[in-house]
Scaffold this active site. Sequence first.
Site, PDB file in Angstrom:
ATOM      1  N   HIS A   1      -9.312   3.834  -3.970  1.00  0.00           N
ATOM      2  CA  HIS A   1      -8.683   5.406  -4.063  1.00  0.00           C
ATOM      3  C   HIS A   1      -7.706   5.037  -5.319  1.00  0.00           C
ATOM      4  O   HIS A   1      -7.148   4.256  -5.584  1.00  0.00           O
ATOM      5  CB  HIS A   1      -7.732   5.411  -2.794  1.00  0.00           C
ATOM      6  CG  HIS A   1      -6.684   4.126  -2.259  1.00  0.00           C
ATOM      7  ND1 HIS A   1      -5.637   3.993  -3.041  1.00  0.00           N
ATOM      8  CD2 HIS A   1      -7.061   3.246  -1.417  1.00  0.00           C
ATOM      9  CE1 HIS A   1      -4.934   2.889  -2.471  1.00  0.00           C
ATOM     10  NE2 HIS A   1      -5.885   2.374  -1.746  1.00  0.00           N
ATOM     11  N   ASP A   2      -7.721   6.298  -5.907  1.00  0.00           N
ATOM     12  CA  ASP A   2      -6.551   6.546  -6.961  1.00  0.00           C
ATOM     13  C   ASP A   2      -6.788   5.737  -8.273  1.00  0.00           C
ATOM     14  O   ASP A   2      -6.011   5.742  -8.991  1.00  0.00           O
ATOM     15  CB  ASP A   2      -5.263   6.289  -6.400  1.00  0.00           C
ATOM     16  CG  ASP A   2      -4.804   6.962  -5.014  1.00  0.00           C
ATOM     17  OD1 ASP A   2      -4.774   8.211  -5.249  1.00  0.00           O
ATOM     18  OD2 ASP A   2      -4.622   6.390  -3.993  1.00  0.00           O
TER      19      ASP A   2
ATOM     20  N   GLY B   1      -7.130  -0.159  -5.052  1.00  0.00           N
ATOM     21  CA  GLY B   1      -6.446   0.970  -5.368  1.00  0.00           C
ATOM     22  C   GLY B   1      -5.555   0.853  -6.617  1.00  0.00           C
ATOM     23  O   GLY B   1      -4.941  -0.082  -6.808  1.00  0.00           O
TER      24      GLY B   1
END
Length: 272
Positions: free
Chosen positions: A127-128, A145
Amino acid sequence: MSMIAATARIHPLALVEDGATIGENVVIGPFCHVGPKVTLGDNVELLTHVVVTGRTTIGNGSKIFPMAVIGGDPQSVHHGGEETTLVIGENCTMREGVTINTGTADAGGTTIVGDNNLFLANSHIAHDCRIGNNVIMSNNVMLAGHVTIGDRVILGGGSAVHQFTRIGRQAFIGGLSAVSYDVIPYGMLNGNPGILGGLNVVGMTRAGIDRPVIHTVRRAFKQIFEGTGSARANAMAIREEYADCKEVIEILDFIAAESDRALSSPNRGPKG
């Protein structure tokens, strides 16, 4: 209601949920699953047993191989089920078993992948993350992440990158390396813990950087990491000396930028 181009070819054993947007000349093979908030650009190809889910956009000409899961929820204890996003650019190849997650709400909500990237089997983008263009991730590479990867970075098989770490443009990460700290542009890192072994001279040469420029960058590298002060202090001290070398300035700007991680160095552990 789905928007499916007339030229798209969808196998009768594939499931494209109502609401998906499917571009021209898209090919969706058997046993693929495309979610209702997915957008597939023109000429995208899903071979077989591919899952594309979430609020995910995949750019023109990208190709996804079997067992990949693209756009799955972030693997984060902070994710509360919010609707977040994944954006993948054009001409990306995702080989068998690749996983790429959407973002988290408390970090802007979007994972971003650039153009012309190659992600080999079982590599993972969490994520991200922010991935540039022309990046190669070899088999089993793992990005935690919030990782940022610059253009033309190569990550060797089985390497792992700590959350919030930055890897600068055209760096090279050796296979099975543990990347716990930021890696400067053009840097070459190997080992566990990862040690900055010098410059990615092969990559610089292939990119058309002249030999005198490479020698200049090497000299600056030594001043930064072998000087008596911290890397950041050393980098600041030599900026005027290298004002005419954009490659060195790129490294100095990278070092000066704010970061959650320290800098990888030629010694074990970081050099701040």
